[in-house]
Motif scaffolding. Structure first.
Motif, mmCIF file in Angstrom:
data_model
loop_
_atom_site.group_PDB
_atom_site.id
_atom_site.type_symbol
_atom_site.label_atom_id
_atom_site.label_comp_id
_atom_site.label_asym_id
_atom_site.label_seq_id
_atom_site.Cartn_x
_atom_site.Cartn_y
_atom_site.Cartn_z
ATOM 1 N N ASP A 181 -9.709 -21.212 -71.708
ATOM 2 C CA ASP A 181 -10.676 -22.202 -71.216
ATOM 3 C C ASP A 181 -10.464 -23.479 -72.016
ATOM 4 N N GLY A 182 -9.610 -24.378 -71.516
ATOM 5 C CA GLY A 182 -9.245 -25.555 -72.287
ATOM 6 C C GLY A 182 -8.528 -25.128 -73.551
ATOM 7 N N ASP A 183 -9.024 -25.588 -74.707
ATOM 8 C CA ASP A 183 -8.447 -25.183 -75.990
ATOM 9 C C ASP A 183 -9.102 -23.930 -76.549
ATOM 10 N N GLY A 184 -10.043 -23.355 -75.809
ATOM 11 C CA GLY A 184 -10.771 -22.186 -76.294
ATOM 12 C C GLY A 184 -10.621 -20.998 -75.357
ATOM 13 N N TRP A 185 -11.645 -20.175 -75.333
ATOM 14 C CA TRP A 185 -11.629 -18.971 -74.513
ATOM 15 C C TRP A 185 -12.986 -18.819 -73.829
ATOM 16 N N ALA A 186 -12.992 -18.027 -72.787
ATOM 17 C CA ALA A 186 -14.224 -17.742 -72.051
ATOM 18 C C ALA A 186 -14.131 -16.335 -71.486
ATOM 19 N N LEU A 187 -15.284 -15.785 -71.153
ATOM 20 C CA LEU A 187 -15.323 -14.510 -70.456
ATOM 21 C C LEU A 187 -15.341 -14.763 -68.962
ATOM 22 N N ALA A 188 -14.627 -13.923 -68.236
ATOM 23 C CA ALA A 188 -14.645 -13.985 -66.778
ATOM 24 C C ALA A 188 -14.816 -12.563 -66.253
ATOM 25 N N VAL A 231 -10.869 -12.095 -80.687
ATOM 26 C CA VAL A 231 -12.150 -11.683 -80.125
ATOM 27 C C VAL A 231 -12.150 -10.168 -80.054
ATOM 28 N N MET A 232 -13.260 -9.554 -80.449
ATOM 29 C CA MET A 232 -13.454 -8.134 -80.200
ATOM 30 C C MET A 232 -14.277 -8.026 -78.918
ATOM 31 N N LEU A 233 -13.663 -7.510 -77.869
ATOM 32 C CA LEU A 233 -14.312 -7.341 -76.578
ATOM 33 C C LEU A 233 -14.918 -5.950 -76.547
ATOM 34 N N LEU A 234 -16.217 -5.878 -76.271
ATOM 35 C CA LEU A 234 -16.967 -4.631 -76.409
ATOM 36 C C LEU A 234 -17.791 -4.347 -75.156
ATOM 37 N N GLU A 235 -17.825 -3.082 -74.747
ATOM 38 C CA GLU A 235 -18.622 -2.662 -73.591
ATOM 39 C C GLU A 235 -19.086 -1.227 -73.785
ATOM 40 N N THR A 236 -20.183 -0.892 -73.159
ATOM 41 C CA THR A 236 -20.665 0.493 -73.162
ATOM 42 C C THR A 236 -20.514 1.078 -71.768
ATOM 43 N N LEU A 237 -20.565 2.398 -71.693
ATOM 44 C CA LEU A 237 -20.427 3.067 -70.410
ATOM 45 C C LEU A 237 -21.555 2.703 -69.453
ATOM 46 N N ASP A 238 -22.731 2.343 -70.001
ATOM 47 C CA ASP A 238 -23.862 2.000 -69.132
ATOM 48 C C ASP A 238 -23.951 0.507 -68.814
ATOM 49 N N VAL A 283 -6.803 -14.801 -79.401
ATOM 50 C CA VAL A 283 -7.063 -16.073 -78.720
ATOM 51 C C VAL A 283 -6.459 -17.253 -79.494
ATOM 52 N N GLY A 284 -5.622 -16.969 -80.469
ATOM 53 C CA GLY A 284 -4.984 -18.013 -81.265
ATOM 54 C C GLY A 284 -3.499 -18.105 -80.982
ATOM 55 N N ASP A 285 -2.803 -18.818 -81.856
ATOM 56 C CA ASP A 285 -1.360 -18.995 -81.681
ATOM 57 C C ASP A 285 -0.559 -18.372 -82.822
ATOM 58 N N GLU A 286 -1.194 -17.496 -83.583
ATOM 59 C CA GLU A 286 -0.518 -16.741 -84.632
ATOM 60 C C GLU A 286 -0.991 -15.298 -84.558
ATOM 61 N N LEU A 302 -1.808 -7.964 -83.741
ATOM 62 C CA LEU A 302 -1.629 -8.296 -82.331
ATOM 63 C C LEU A 302 -0.991 -9.679 -82.238
ATOM 64 N N LEU A 303 0.212 -9.728 -81.677
ATOM 65 C CA LEU A 303 0.936 -10.992 -81.566
ATOM 66 C C LEU A 303 0.310 -11.866 -80.478
ATOM 67 N N PRO A 304 0.443 -13.205 -80.614
ATOM 68 C CA PRO A 304 -0.152 -14.092 -79.613
ATOM 69 C C PRO A 304 0.611 -14.038 -78.299
ATOM 70 N N GLY A 305 -0.057 -14.450 -77.234
ATOM 71 C CA GLY A 305 0.593 -14.509 -75.937
ATOM 72 C C GLY A 305 -0.425 -14.703 -74.835
ATOM 73 N N ARG A 306 0.078 -15.062 -73.664
ATOM 74 C CA ARG A 306 -0.756 -15.210 -72.480
ATOM 75 C C ARG A 306 -0.053 -14.555 -71.299
ATOM 76 N N TYR A 307 -0.832 -13.972 -70.432
ATOM 77 C CA TYR A 307 -0.343 -13.351 -69.205
ATOM 78 C C TYR A 307 -1.181 -13.936 -68.084
ATOM 79 N N GLY A 308 -0.671 -15.011 -67.494
ATOM 80 C CA GLY A 308 -1.509 -15.800 -66.608
ATOM 81 C C GLY A 308 -2.584 -16.459 -67.451
ATOM 82 N N GLU A 309 -3.843 -16.300 -67.061
ATOM 83 C CA GLU A 309 -4.960 -16.866 -67.825
ATOM 84 C C GLU A 309 -5.392 -15.968 -68.972
ATOM 85 N N GLU A 310 -4.959 -14.698 -68.957
ATOM 86 C CA GLU A 310 -5.452 -13.719 -69.926
ATOM 87 C C GLU A 310 -4.700 -13.826 -71.256
#
Length: 200
Positions: free
Chosen positions: A182-189, A113-120, A147-150, A79-87
Motif C-alpha cells: 500500500d504505497g510505501d507501507g502495507w495494508a490488509l485486504a 508483520v505477524m498475521l494472526l487468526e483464530t478458527l472462529d 514487509v521490508g526490503d531486508e 524470511l527473505l524479502p519479496g513480492r508476489y503480485g501485491e502480496e
C-alpha cells in the motif's frame, strides 16, 4: 539420575542476521515449496520462471534440548524479502497441533508483520521492528510476513510438544486476510478465496 549432554544448559549464539550457532536442526523452504501459498498464482509462477524452484525463501534454525512436557524449543526464523503480485513474502504459517500452546516472537532485524487468526474468525496483524515482540496465545494461527526490503528475522520460543498444523490454512483457501503493498507501507485486504476454518 545423571543428566545426558542434551539435558544440560547450552549456550546459543544467536545472529541478528538469522541463524543459531549450536542449533539442533535447520530446515529451509524454497520457492518451489510455496505452491498454493500465494493467492496470485501467476505472480508465483512468474517468480519460479525467473528464479527457479530451488531459490531459498526462508529458513528456520532451532534448538531442542529435550522432548516432552516442560521442554522448550528456541529458534530463529529468517524470511527473505519479496513480492508476489501485491502480496509480500510470507512463511507457510501454522496453528499448533496442540492448539492451546502459545509462542513468543521477538524481532531481531528487518520489518515484518505477524498475521494472526483464530478458527472462529478473530483476526489481528501486528507489525514488528527490532526490539519488539508479539506473544501469540494458544488457538491463534500465525504467519510471518516480510514487509521490508531486508531479511525479517525473529527469535521464537514455544513448548516442545506443541507441533504444527500446516494444513489448516490451505484447507481454508488461505488466511482470511492478505498483507499487501500500500504505497510505501502495507495494508490488509480480504482474501476472497477464504472459505473459513474447520472446527477445532
Amino acid at each position: 539420575m545423571t543428566p545426558t549432554p542434551v539435558d544440560i544448559p547450552t549456550l546459543l549464539e544467536i545472529s541478528p542476521q538469522g541463524g543459531i550457532e549450536g542449533r539442533s536442526r535447520r530446515y529451509e523452504k524454497f520457492l518451489g515449496d510455496m505452491d498454493g501459498v500465494y493467492r496470485d498464482e501467476h505472480a508465483w509462477q512468474d517468480a519460479v520462471g525467473e528464479r527457479g524452484t530451488d531459490d531459498l525463501v526462508y529458513w528456520v534454525d532451532d534448538h531442542r534440548y529435550q522432548e516432552g512436557p516442560g521442554a522448550l524449543i528456541v529458534g530463529t526464523s529468517t524470511l527473505l524479502p519479496g513480492r508476489y503480485g501485491e502480496e509480500f513474502a510470507v512463511t507457510r504459517g501454522h496453528l499448533h497441533a496442540v492448539a492451546d500452546r502459545a509462542e513468543l516472537y521477538y524481532c531481531l532485524s528487518g520489518r515484518g508483520v505477524m498475521l494472526l487468526e483464530t478458527l472462529d474468525g478473530q483476526t489481528s496483524a501486528i507489525e514488528l521492528t527490532p526490539g519488539q515482540a508479539v506473544d501469540v496465545p494458544g488457538h491463534w494461527i500465525h504467519r510471518s510476513v516480510n514487509v521490508g526490503d531486508e531479511p525479517f528475522v525473529t527469535l521464537f520460543c514455544y513448548a516442545a510438544d506443541a507441533g504444527q498444523d500446516y494444513g489448516v490454512i490451505a484447507e481454508a483457501g488461505g488466511m482470511k486476510n492478505l498483507v499487501i503493498a500500500d504505497g510505501d507501507g502495507w495494508a490488509l485486504a480480504p482474501n476472497p478465496d477464504h472459505t473459513g476454518y474447520r472446527a477445532d
